[in-house]
Write an enzyme that holds these catalytic residues in place. Sequence first.
Site, short mmCIF file in Angstrom:
data_model
loop_
_atom_site.label_atom_id
_atom_site.label_comp_id
_atom_site.label_asym_id
_atom_site.label_seq_id
_atom_site.Cartn_x
_atom_site.Cartn_y
_atom_site.Cartn_z
N ARG A 9 0.71 -1.34 0.06
CA ARG A 9 -0.06 0.00 0.06
C ARG A 9 0.92 1.32 0.01
NH1 ARG A 9 -2.53 -4.00 2.65
NH2 ARG A 9 -4.69 -4.36 1.84
N HIS B 206 -0.87 -2.40 -4.59
CA HIS B 206 -0.38 -3.42 -5.53
C HIS B 206 -0.38 -2.79 -7.22
CE1 HIS B 206 0.13 -6.19 -2.50
NE2 HIS B 206 -1.13 -6.66 -2.71
N HIS C 221 2.93 -12.77 -5.99
CA HIS C 221 1.86 -12.85 -4.94
C HIS C 221 1.34 -14.52 -5.03
CE1 HIS C 221 -1.26 -11.78 -2.49
NE2 HIS C 221 -0.95 -10.40 -2.41
N GLU D 268 5.50 -12.62 0.29
CA GLU D 268 5.53 -11.62 -0.66
C GLU D 268 7.11 -10.88 -0.41
OE1 GLU D 268 1.98 -9.33 -1.15
OE2 GLU D 268 1.07 -10.87 0.08
#
Length: 350
Positions: free
Chosen positions: A80, A105, A179, A314
């Site tokens: 974010r 993202h 992801h 991630e």
Amino acid sequence: MEIRTNDFGSINGQKIYTYTLENNNGMRLTCTNLGCIVTEILAPDRNGMFENIVLGFNNVEDYIRNKTYFGALIGRVAGRIGQGKFELEGKVYQLPKNEGNNHLHGGYQGLHERVWDAEEIKTDSAVGIRFSYVSPDGEEGYPGNVRLQVTYLLNNDNQWIFTCKGYTDQKTLLNITNHSYFNLSGNAKKDILNHELTLKSHRFLELDKQFIPTGKISHVEGSVFDFRNSRKILDGKLSQNEQNILVGNGYDHPFLLDDHFNEEIILRDHETGRKLIVETNQPCVVVYTGNQIGGEYQTAEGVKAKKYLALCLETQGLPDAIHHSHFPPIIIGPEDYYEAKTIYTFTIDD
Ligand code: G6D
């Protein structure tokens, strides 16, 4: 070793393909030129049974319809960015706010929704795909024409080697990740609450109510965030720590890595014996335990989406780094060479 290419439909008139990489041990990784998505990874359990250990769909429409980021290449900036706004060289940029008041993202049409060029790679010890894409100046609000090259290699050591190289013609932000949602039980037949995670990490980032780092770097000691001697994901679900409750009774946190390319991240499923070792040059790993998974969709194996069905590891730069000067920077310029590399080794726990 072989590569098989298959049709996977089309989007806006652009043909979409899947590319199945198979090594000499029978392990397979399938990916697609839509968002460099990894749609399937077939890995053996202790009895040599090959099953899919990532969440995916078996049609392109499901990938577009369901904003889950299953297997996707994420960018230009993973995570974010608070208020979707940042300042660079005296200029303020406003990115699309695709999650409430923030940018997530890479925006509505981040790199995960772009169609990439693809070329096969074959070496003596690996097969792979090299994806390339040029993200034009202003795409999703980001400055700079950015040339990206993503390589997925599968070798005979049952390793998936993920590399992203990036070049820009003007200062911009870049923070790439993959992801994939891992579930080592195979074909998502069980959730991941009994998976055990080990991290070489003694620090994690505190999140605010919008899941954005507050800037506070917390020590894991004495908390369910201490994965240094292995821990079940279930601990995060049962925890009364306000950080676990905040993100939906689990984890969705960046962990700062204490080591690199030295088995710093290990995920195990004792029932099947499957073990995933993740090693990276990236400063952190966001551990997301699928707390938001749910909705009217099924996986490729027909398993209904549900909470804790898989977890993401991630590897990336720190989220919202542009707003925290004490975080490693994610700014790159024309003179910089950006390379993110992560090696996923699929093995069996002795
Ligand atoms: C949720 O907060 C999580 C993110 O970390 C994740 O990437 C996304 O779901 C898929 O928003």
